[in-house]
Each structure stands twice: as structure tokens, then as C-alpha cells.
Design an enzyme around this catalytic site. Structure first.
Site, short mmCIF file in Angstrom:
data_model
loop_
_atom_site.label_atom_id
_atom_site.label_comp_id
_atom_site.label_asym_id
_atom_site.label_seq_id
_atom_site.Cartn_x
_atom_site.Cartn_y
_atom_site.Cartn_z
N LYS A 174 6.00 154.82 -6.88
CA LYS A 174 5.21 155.70 -5.98
C LYS A 174 6.18 155.11 -4.50
CE LYS A 174 2.70 156.16 -2.65
NZ LYS A 174 3.30 156.65 -1.33
N GLU A 249 4.21 141.59 -2.22
CA GLU A 249 5.46 141.33 -1.16
C GLU A 249 5.05 141.96 0.19
OE1 GLU A 249 7.89 139.38 -1.61
OE2 GLU A 249 8.57 139.32 -3.77
N CYS A 283 10.83 143.24 6.52
CA CYS A 283 9.88 142.19 6.29
C CYS A 283 10.32 140.93 6.54
CB CYS A 283 9.34 142.40 4.79
SG CYS A 283 10.91 142.14 3.58
N GLU A 383 2.95 141.18 13.29
CA GLU A 383 4.33 141.75 13.01
C GLU A 383 4.44 143.11 13.62
OE1 GLU A 383 4.55 143.67 9.19
OE2 GLU A 383 6.42 142.62 8.67
P1 NAD Z 1 2.10 150.35 3.88
O1 NAD Z 1 1.31 149.19 3.31
O2 NAD Z 1 1.46 151.20 4.98
O3 NAD Z 1 2.80 151.17 2.77
C1 NAD Z 1 3.37 150.94 1.64
C2 NAD Z 1 3.16 151.62 0.59
O4 NAD Z 1 1.80 151.72 0.01
C3 NAD Z 1 3.71 153.27 0.72
O5 NAD Z 1 4.08 153.65 -0.36
C4 NAD Z 1 2.15 153.68 0.93
O6 NAD Z 1 2.25 155.13 0.48
C5 NAD Z 1 1.33 153.07 -0.20
N1 NAD Z 1 0.10 152.89 0.03
C6 NAD Z 1 -1.03 153.09 1.05
N2 NAD Z 1 -2.13 153.06 1.01
C7 NAD Z 1 -2.03 152.67 -0.44
C8 NAD Z 1 -3.46 152.42 -1.21
N3 NAD Z 1 -4.60 152.30 -0.88
N4 NAD Z 1 -3.22 152.14 -2.67
C9 NAD Z 1 -1.90 152.33 -3.07
N5 NAD Z 1 -0.77 152.35 -2.44
C10 NAD Z 1 -0.94 152.75 -1.07
O7 NAD Z 1 3.62 149.88 4.47
P2 NAD Z 1 4.57 150.48 5.16
O8 NAD Z 1 4.40 150.75 6.43
O9 NAD Z 1 5.26 151.39 4.34
O10 NAD Z 1 5.97 149.14 5.01
C11 NAD Z 1 5.96 148.32 5.94
C12 NAD Z 1 5.41 146.89 5.50
O11 NAD Z 1 5.87 146.55 4.42
C13 NAD Z 1 5.52 145.77 6.49
O12 NAD Z 1 4.34 144.98 6.72
C14 NAD Z 1 6.47 145.08 5.98
O13 NAD Z 1 6.71 143.83 6.22
C15 NAD Z 1 6.40 145.04 4.32
N6 NAD Z 1 7.53 144.96 3.68
C16 NAD Z 1 7.47 143.74 2.87
C17 NAD Z 1 8.56 143.51 2.15
C18 NAD Z 1 8.78 142.25 1.32
O14 NAD Z 1 9.58 142.30 0.23
N7 NAD Z 1 7.89 141.46 1.44
C19 NAD Z 1 9.80 144.42 2.07
C20 NAD Z 1 9.68 145.68 2.59
C21 NAD Z 1 8.37 145.85 3.74
#
Ligand code: NAD
Length: 479
Positions: A174, A249, A283, A383
Site C-alpha cells: 500500500k 520503521e 526519516c 520531527e
Molecule cells: P504516515 O504515517 O502518515 O503514512 C505512512 C503510510 O501509512 C501511508 O501509506 C499511509 O497511507 C498509511 N496509513 C495511514 N494511516 C493508516 C492506517 N490507519 N493503517 C494503515 N496504514 C495507514 O507517514 P508519512 O507522512 O507518509 O511519512 C512520513 C513519516 O515516515 C515520517 O515520520 C518519517 O520519519 C517516517 N519514515 C520512516 C522511515 C524509516 O525507515 N524509519 C523511512 C521513511 C519515512
């Protein structure tokens, strides 16, 4: 080069636009609608999981070398489609084309690396003593779910999918609602590579609809989530329903520590790359810069001089820095710039939205360096996920370590020093899953990656990642 419509890929076929509602994918540099993306509903997610369940037996039982060969073909095909995939990642996310090309290379690298591992997976024998024969088998879970954020869609997908399918699992991905195009094209390439239909399915859609259904689905036996802490917590709660193991992650507020004995030229360039790469939407971004007080002022001047030269523009034109990917993220960064000032920090460079000629509707932010920051300010604790650096002085090594660890997060850390003993000493004392010395982004597919504390748990990358998608069965026989 992009199409007008991108739908979910199930059993190797793209679902037509009529199957569900659609959402817009916006070019962050221009504000224009790029394409319509299918907003998968529960029925589509259920269909994807059912398809991936059907694909499990044949893929699981295939010879590891056969799985590996298909993955190597996929790696080659990704590289052959570099122009298309890098273009899609660049226009969808806004990142400079060369960074998008780097993501494509990295994605191909994951399939090649884990394709090479696929025929080297095996259990072990356990010496139970005479009269017994005991051994372990490592078996795939079955259907795995991969929830991917928007900052690096193609390579974050590969990071989880490659080890999962190498071990004989199947995968439903997804992607984030804002950056789905390249992931859909990748699933088409998987079919072209000879990976059987259903082994890699993609459901495009919203997090709280398609994502939430996927992680609650009883057919999903293992979850890899990459994204924010609150969503990770909700995924963890959902996973409790069926006790599906999860890798989380999550985010970070990573310290990047410059000691007085560092090569300050290299440290200045490297520290800015650590916060400006992908416009800070990383991240592991080095967002808290801890600088020894004896070199603080001089170092800040170097940073400001370098940041003033950063050119902003549309990703495809390969600027130093592109726009912010989502409207929500753009607003969030601008809010934090206000919060920082209100808390008493001073922006020595940047500090607001940026105007780019000809791209008046683009979401551009000036690369920003804040000084007069204390570690208890919100801009140092939370963050931001943008090109906003908080500089904090320290007087000695103990204080540096104490500030570095005074955060709920623990994803990565950077150190800049020419003192080898100090490098090892401090690396051991930092609470983070990865510490890099004298090169913030040192590491890669071969080095395990993941968080301490609120940055999550589980490790991706490295040879062991394949075992995170396998469960061990012990067979013991009295002879
Ligand atoms: P987000 O948590 O808003 O969304 C991430 C994913 O989760 C998206 O595909 C979203 O559609 C999905 N999602 C949202 N609600 C959900 C639910 N209830 N159930 C299942 N899936 C759901 O994060 P974002 O804004 O897309 O990304 C930014 C964040 O990701 C930052 O905090 C960043 O640090 C983190 N990140 C971490 C890593 C890592 O490897 N540690 C890598 C990249 C980004």
C-alpha cells in the site's frame, strides 16, 4: 511520460478506473494534477489479499534459485526502466531527478541483493545427542503487507518486499496516497520479470481506508510499516487482532555531532546534506546539529554560506532542492518555522516559504538553520521532516552524548571527528540503530537499519532481513 490513471495491481492486472473512486496525484512543483489514482476500497484490498494467498504455495515451494533468478531479472528491468521510474518519482515527490535516479538504483539493488540470498536460506541441525535427529526449517509466513510512506516510495517498497519475496512470501503493497505511480509501474515490471501474478500486488488508496483494512486483514501474516509514530502505533494495535508480527520503521530527530577536531569543511558539507537531502523529508535526517562551542560560530557561518547557495526548482530540472511533497507537510514545516521563532530561536539563513520564478504555485521552503536552540524546544524535540536544522552547542563529550540521547527517538546519529577513539567511544554511547562517522549517509543495503526507542523496532536491510520474514520450525526425531 506519466499516464492519466493508475490503479491497483492484482494478479498482474491493473484494475480499471470504474472499479472505485479516484484521488488526485499533485505535482508539488506546480500544483497541477498529474494523474488520478484509484482509491481502493475494502473489496479491492480483500481481493488483493486473496490473490496473494493463492500465490503462496507455488512461490513458497519454488526452488530458491528460481525465485532469485526472477528477482535478478526484476532488478535488471528496473534499471532498464530508469528513465520512466526516475521521472515518476521526481514529478510525484518533487525530488531532484538525480535523487530519484538514486532511488531507482537502490530499488534495483534490493532485488539483486535479496535475489542473491534467495537460494542461501536454510535451517540448521541441532545436536540433541545420540538417538536423536533435530533440525530447524525456516518457512515463510505467507502474505505480507507493506505500508509505505511518500518520501521514497519505490526504494522503501523494495526494502521490505525484496527480503519478503526472497524467502517465499507474497506481498501486498500500500503506497502512500501522494506517491503511488512508480510503485504501480514496479508491480507491472515484476510480472514482466516472470514473478508469478499475485506474488506482488499493489493496492493504491488512503491510509485509513485501504491501509487500515490491509493491516487488519486476517489473511495478512506479517506486516512491514514505514511511516510516522502515530500511524505506526495504530498499525501495531491493529496487528494485535491477528497477532501478525510487525516491523516498525518510524520517524527520527537524529543528532549529528561535530567535534572541534573534525574536518570542518567536510563536516559542513556533510551536515547540510544530512538535512537538505530530499528537502529534509528523510526519516534519518540529521536535524539536530550539535556543535562544539569552540567552533560553533565559525561552523554556523560556513553552513549559512553554503545554504544561501542552494537553488530551488522543479525536480526534473535537477535543482539543489525540490519542493515539499505534500500540502500537509508544507504547512507543517511553515508552522514549525513560526514555532521556532516564537520559542526564541533565530534563523541565520532561510526561515520561510521560498518563491521560485515560474513556479508560483509550488510548495517551496527555504533551507533554514536555526541557532539559539535549546534541546527542550519543540523544534529540537519534534520531527519536522523538512530542510530545517536546529544547531545546539555543547562543551564536552559527555554533554554531547547527553543532548544526543535526550530525545524520544533513536533512529540514526552522525559523528564528525578525527579522533578514532572518540568515534568508537561515542558511537557505543548513542541510543540509535545506526551511527555514521565522517559521512552521514554511510551504509546501505548491506547494513542493518532500524530504530531504538520511538523510532520503531525490527531491522531492515542486511542479510538477516530475510529471516525477519521467515519463521522457524523445529523438527526433532527419536531415531
Ligand atoms: P504516515 O504515517 O502518515 O503514512 C505512512 C503510510 O501509512 C501511508 O501509506 C499511509 O497511507 C498509511 N496509513 C495511514 N494511516 C493508516 C492506517 N490507519 N493503517 C494503515 N496504514 C495507514 O507517514 P508519512 O507522512 O507518509 O511519512 C512520513 C513519516 O515516515 C515520517 O515520520 C518519517 O520519519 C517516517 N519514515 C520512516 C522511515 C524509516 O525507515 N524509519 C523511512 C521513511 C519515512
Amino acid at each position: 511520460m506519466h499516464r492519466q490513471y493508475y490503479g491497483s495491481i492484482i494478479d498482474g492486472k491493473e484494475l480499471p478506473a470504474g472499479r472505485a473512486a479516484v484521488m488526485d496525484s499533485i505535482d508539488p512543483a506546480t500544483g497541477e494534477v498529474l494523474a488520478h489514482i484509484q482509491r481502493a476500497d475494502q473489496a479491492i484490498v480483500d481481493e488483493a489479499v486473496a490473490s496473494s494467498e493463492r500465490a503462496v504455495p507455488a512461490w513458497r515451494d519454488a526452488d530458491g534459485a528460481e525465485r532469485g533468478r526472477a528477482m535478478l531479472r526484476l532488478a535488471d528491468l528496473i534499471m532498464q526502466n530508469m528513465d520512466l521510474l526516475a521521472y515518476l518519482e521526481s514529478v510525484d515527490n518533487g525530488k531532484p531527478l538525480r535523487e530519484a535516479q538514486g532511488d531507482v538504483r537502490l530499488a534495483a539493488g534490493y532485488y539483486a541483493y535479496y535475489g542473491g540470498v534467495a537460494d542461501k536460506i536454510h535451517g540448521e541441525t541441532v545436536p540433541l545427542g545420540p538417538g536423536f535427529h533435530s533440525y530447524t526449517r525456516v518457512e515463510p509466513y505467507g502474505v505480507t503487507a507493506h505500508i509505505v510512506p511518500w518520501n521514497a516510495a519505490l526504494q522503501q517498497t523494495a526494502r521490505g518486499v525484496a527480503p519478503a519475496i526472497a524467502g517465499g512470501n507474497t506481498a501486498v503493497v500500500k503506497p502512500a496516497e501522494d506517491t503511488s505511480m512508480a510503485v504501480v509501474e514496479f508491480a507491472r515490471l515484476a510480472i514482466e520479470a516472470g514473478i508469478p501474478p499475485g506474488v506482488v500486488n499493489v493496492v493504491t488508496g488512503l491510509g485509513d481506508e485501504a491501509g487500515a483494512r490491509l493491516v487488519q486483514h486476517p489473511g495478512v501474516r506479517r506486516i512491514a510499516f514505514t511511516g510516522s509514530v502515530p500511524t505506526g502505533q495504530s498499525v501495531l494495535r491493529a496487528s494485535a487482532t491477528h497477532l501478525s508480527p510487525v516491523t516498525l520503521e518510524l520517524g527520527g530527530k537524529s543528532p549529528n555531532i561535530v567535534f572541534a577536531d573534525a574536518d570542518l569543511d567536510a563536516a559542513a558539507v556533510g551536515s547540510l546534506a544530512a538535512i537538505n537531502f530530499n528537502a529534509g523529508q528523510v526519516c534519518m535526517a540529521g536535524s539536530r546539529l550539535l556543535v562544539h562551542s569552540s567552533v560553533h560560530d565559525e561552523f554556523v557561518e560556513r553552513l549559512a554560506a553554503l545554504d544561501r547557495q542552494v537553488g530551488l526548482g522543479r525536480g526534473l530540472d535537477n535543482p539543489d532542492m525540490g519542493p515539499i511533497t505534500t500540502e500537509k507537510q508544507y504547512r507543517k514545516i511553515l508552522d514549525y518555522l513560526e514555532i521556532g521563532r516564537a520559542e526564541g530561536a533565530e534563523a541565520v539563513v532561510g526561515g520561510g516559504a521560498a518563491h521560485v520564478d515560474g513556479l508560483e504555485s509550488g510548495r517551496f521552503v527555504q533551507p533554514t538553520v536555526f541557532v539559539n536552540v535549546r534541546n527542550d524546544m519543540r523544534i529540537a524535540k519534534e520531527e519536522i521532516f523538512g530542510p530545517v536544522l536546529s544547531v545546539i552547542p555543547f562543551d564536552d563529550e559527555d554533554e554531547a552524548v547527553s543532548i544526543a540521547n535526550d530525545t524520544p527517538y533513536g533512529l540514526t546519529a552522525g559523528l564528525w571527528t578525527t579522533d578514532l577513539s572518540r568515534a568508537h567511544r561515542v558511537a557505543a554511547r548513542i541510543d540509535a540503530g545506526q551511527v555514521s562517522v565522517n559521512n552521514y549517509f554511510a551504509g546501505g543495503i548491506r547494513t542493518p537499519f532500524g530504530g531504538y526507542k520511538m523510532s520503531g523496532f525490527g531491522r531492515e536491510k542486511g542479510p538477516d532481513a530475510v529471516y525477519h520474514y521467515l519463521q522457524t520450525k523445529t523438527v526433532s526425531i527419536q531415531l
